[in-house]
Design a protein around this motif. Structure first.
Motif, PDB file in Angstrom:
ATOM      1  N   VAL A  78      36.021  12.591  67.493  1.00 11.08           N
ATOM      2  CA  VAL A  78      35.212  12.988  66.680  1.00 11.08           C
ATOM      3  C   VAL A  78      34.248  11.480  66.337  1.00 11.08           C
ATOM      4  N   LYS A  79      35.178  11.233  65.239  1.00 13.33           N
ATOM      5  CA  LYS A  79      35.737   9.939  64.484  1.00 13.33           C
ATOM      6  C   LYS A  79      36.639   9.214  64.854  1.00 13.33           C
ATOM      7  N   ALA A  80      36.017   7.755  64.502  1.00  9.69           N
ATOM      8  CA  ALA A  80      37.149   7.326  64.830  1.00  9.69           C
ATOM      9  C   ALA A  80      37.002   6.547  63.560  1.00  9.69           C
ATOM     10  N   MET A  81      37.530   6.069  62.389  1.00 13.34           N
ATOM     11  CA  MET A  81      37.420   5.086  61.527  1.00 13.34           C
ATOM     12  C   MET A  81      39.143   4.415  61.102  1.00 13.34           C
ATOM     13  N   PRO A  82      39.008   3.248  61.167  1.00 13.10           N
ATOM     14  CA  PRO A  82      40.365   2.818  60.826  1.00 13.10           C
ATOM     15  C   PRO A  82      40.792   3.442  59.999  1.00 13.10           C
ATOM     16  N   HIS A  83      40.840   3.847  58.607  1.00 14.18           N
ATOM     17  CA  HIS A  83      41.416   4.539  57.259  1.00 14.18           C
ATOM     18  C   HIS A  83      41.475   5.744  57.985  1.00 14.18           C
ATOM     19  N   ALA A  84      40.992   6.571  59.431  1.00 12.03           N
ATOM     20  CA  ALA A  84      40.758   8.124  58.987  1.00 12.03           C
ATOM     21  C   ALA A  84      40.074   8.188  61.022  1.00 12.03           C
ATOM     22  N   TYR A  85      40.757   9.939  61.531  1.00 14.97           N
ATOM     23  CA  TYR A  85      40.100   9.791  62.783  1.00 14.97           C
ATOM     24  C   TYR A  85      40.421  11.494  62.633  1.00 14.97           C
ATOM     25  N   VAL A  86      39.691  12.201  63.449  1.00 15.88           N
ATOM     26  CA  VAL A  86      39.158  13.177  63.298  1.00 15.88           C
ATOM     27  C   VAL A  86      38.888  13.346  64.918  1.00 15.88           C
ATOM     28  N   VAL A  87      40.286  14.939  64.998  1.00 13.80           N
ATOM     29  CA  VAL A  87      40.112  15.087  67.140  1.00 13.80           C
ATOM     30  C   VAL A  87      39.913  16.624  66.724  1.00 13.80           C
ATOM     31  N   ALA A  88      38.422  17.202  67.760  1.00 11.85           N
ATOM     32  CA  ALA A  88      37.913  18.275  67.907  1.00 11.85           C
ATOM     33  C   ALA A  88      39.051  19.283  68.822  1.00 11.85           C
ATOM     34  N   GLY A  89      39.529  19.883  69.181  1.00 10.73           N
ATOM     35  CA  GLY A  89      39.906  20.978  70.091  1.00 10.73           C
ATOM     36  C   GLY A  89      39.090  22.165  70.603  1.00 10.73           C
ATOM     37  N   PRO A  90      39.283  22.800  71.654  1.00 14.82           N
ATOM     38  CA  PRO A  90      38.891  23.961  71.423  1.00 14.82           C
ATOM     39  C   PRO A  90      39.023  25.056  70.040  1.00 14.82           C
ATOM     40  N   ASP A  91      40.367  24.969  69.456  1.00 15.42           N
ATOM     41  CA  ASP A  91      40.246  26.412  68.087  1.00 15.42           C
ATOM     42  C   ASP A  91      39.948  25.708  66.621  1.00 15.42           C
ATOM     43  N   GLY A  92      39.393  23.934  66.749  1.00 12.47           N
ATOM     44  CA  GLY A  92      38.935  23.812  65.731  1.00 12.47           C
ATOM     45  C   GLY A  92      39.152  22.582  65.205  1.00 12.47           C
ATOM     46  N   ALA A  93      38.342  21.327  64.270  1.00 21.11           N
ATOM     47  CA  ALA A  93      39.015  19.721  64.277  1.00 21.11           C
ATOM     48  C   ALA A  93      39.765  19.701  63.143  1.00 21.11           C
ATOM     49  N   VAL A  94      40.872  17.964  63.606  1.00 25.61           N
ATOM     50  CA  VAL A  94      42.154  18.247  62.365  1.00 25.61           C
ATOM     51  C   VAL A  94      41.664  16.369  62.088  1.00 25.61           C
ATOM     52  N   LEU A  95      41.399  16.691  60.351  1.00 27.89           N
ATOM     53  CA  LEU A  95      41.441  15.243  60.442  1.00 27.89           C
ATOM     54  C   LEU A  95      42.854  14.629  60.041  1.00 27.89           C
ATOM     55  N   VAL A  96      42.760  13.337  60.028  1.00 23.60           N
ATOM     56  CA  VAL A  96      44.069  12.922  59.987  1.00 23.60           C
ATOM     57  C   VAL A  96      43.497  11.416  59.570  1.00 23.60           C
ATOM     58  N   HIS A  97      43.949  11.373  57.988  1.00 25.43           N
ATOM     59  CA  HIS A  97      43.412  10.609  56.569  1.00 25.43           C
ATOM     60  C   HIS A  97      44.991   9.595  55.955  1.00 25.43           C
ATOM     61  N   LEU A  98      44.344   7.974  56.809  1.00 32.47           N
ATOM     62  CA  LEU A  98      45.708   7.718  56.588  1.00 32.47           C
ATOM     63  C   LEU A  98      45.715   6.945  55.109  1.00 32.47           C
ATOM     64  N   GLY A  99      46.739   7.132  54.092  1.00 38.50           N
ATOM     65  CA  GLY A  99      46.275   6.650  52.978  1.00 38.50           C
ATOM     66  C   GLY A  99      45.094   7.020  51.913  1.00 38.50           C
ATOM     67  N   ILE A 100      45.146   6.987  50.678  1.00 42.14           N
ATOM     68  CA  ILE A 100      44.158   7.734  50.002  1.00 42.14           C
ATOM     69  C   ILE A 100      42.940   6.592  49.587  1.00 42.14           C
ATOM     70  N   ASP A 101      42.254   6.530  48.837  1.00 46.59           N
ATOM     71  CA  ASP A 101      41.612   5.567  48.476  1.00 46.59           C
ATOM     72  C   ASP A 101      41.168   4.480  49.677  1.00 46.59           C
ATOM     73  N   THR A 102      41.601   4.074  50.838  1.00 45.30           N
ATOM     74  CA  THR A 102      41.823   3.281  51.199  1.00 45.30           C
ATOM     75  C   THR A 102      40.541   2.683  52.483  1.00 45.30           C
ATOM     76  N   VAL A 103      39.484   3.966  52.754  1.00 45.08           N
ATOM     77  CA  VAL A 103      38.475   2.793  52.813  1.00 45.08           C
ATOM     78  C   VAL A 103      37.764   2.278  52.296  1.00 45.08           C
ATOM     79  N   LYS A 104      38.490   1.994  51.201  1.00 50.25           N
ATOM     80  CA  LYS A 104      38.050   0.491  50.336  1.00 50.25           C
ATOM     81  C   LYS A 104      38.518  -1.231  51.108  1.00 50.25           C
ATOM     82  N   LEU A 105      39.612  -0.984  51.982  1.00 51.83           N
ATOM     83  CA  LEU A 105      39.665  -1.889  52.346  1.00 51.83           C
ATOM     84  C   LEU A 105      39.050  -2.409  53.462  1.00 51.83           C
ATOM     85  N   ASP A 106      38.155  -1.297  53.853  1.00 50.97           N
ATOM     86  CA  ASP A 106      36.852  -1.926  54.849  1.00 50.97           C
ATOM     87  C   ASP A 106      37.589  -2.161  55.865  1.00 50.97           C
ATOM     88  N   GLY A 107      38.510  -1.018  56.665  1.00 53.40           N
ATOM     89  CA  GLY A 107      39.123  -1.287  57.946  1.00 53.40           C
ATOM     90  C   GLY A 107      40.515  -2.586  58.077  1.00 53.40           C
TER      91      GLY A 107
END
Length: 146
Positions: free
Chosen positions: A51-80
């Motif tokens: 559903v979402k593929a950003m450098p620091h995070a991604y979301v996968v939606a399946g039949p039973d719900g969606a899961v967010l994987v966030h790599l690090g904290i405040d890593t959005v600041k790294l702009d990829g």
């Protein structure tokens, strides 16, 4: 829903992560993983649609719900910087499929947390047990069920 560990490492309760939004499980219930410092590839925790593929995070939606994987904290600041996205949004992926290449040690060297946060989106706080906190999990092994 069975959720796999996107990275190997030590399991941590979300309540113990140094971010108030994740710690309060506002995004959803889940767990965190302290990964090793070496370069690695985070994998899909469930099969489904990216559903979402950003450098620091991604979301996968399946039949039973969606899961967010966030790599690090405040890593959005790294702009990829330091991340290589290996999946495209709207693509169908299998559980365990490679999603993002990164080096947690490089994130830590910049003073940021290298924790891998894994949250079942829109689930009530407390719906994932932290009974295995402090134990090691291997990449692709079951991290939790919800």
């Amino acid at each position: 829903m069975r959720v796999l560990a996107p990275s190997a490492g030590e399991i941590m309760a979300l309540a113990d992560v140094p971010d108030p939004v994740f710690a309060a499980e506002m995004v959803g219930a889940g767990l965190a993983i302290t990964p090793g410092p070496e370069q690695q590839v985070a994998v899909a925790p469930i099969a489904g649609t990216v559903v979402k593929a950003m450098p620091h995070a991604y979301v996968v939606a399946g039949p039973d719900g969606a899961v967010l994987v966030h790599l690090g904290i405040d890593t959005v600041k790294l702009d990829g910087a330091g991340f290589e996205v290996l999946v495209a949004e709207k693509s169908e992926i299998a559980e365990g499929q490679e999603c993002v290449r990164w080096t947690p040690g490089d994130i830590a060297a910049q003073g940021l947390s290298q924790l891998v946060l894994v949250c079942a989106l829109d689930t009530p706080a407390g719906s994932v047990s932290a009974e295995h906190a402090g134990e090691r999990v291997e990449q692709g092994a079951e991290l939790f069920t919800i």
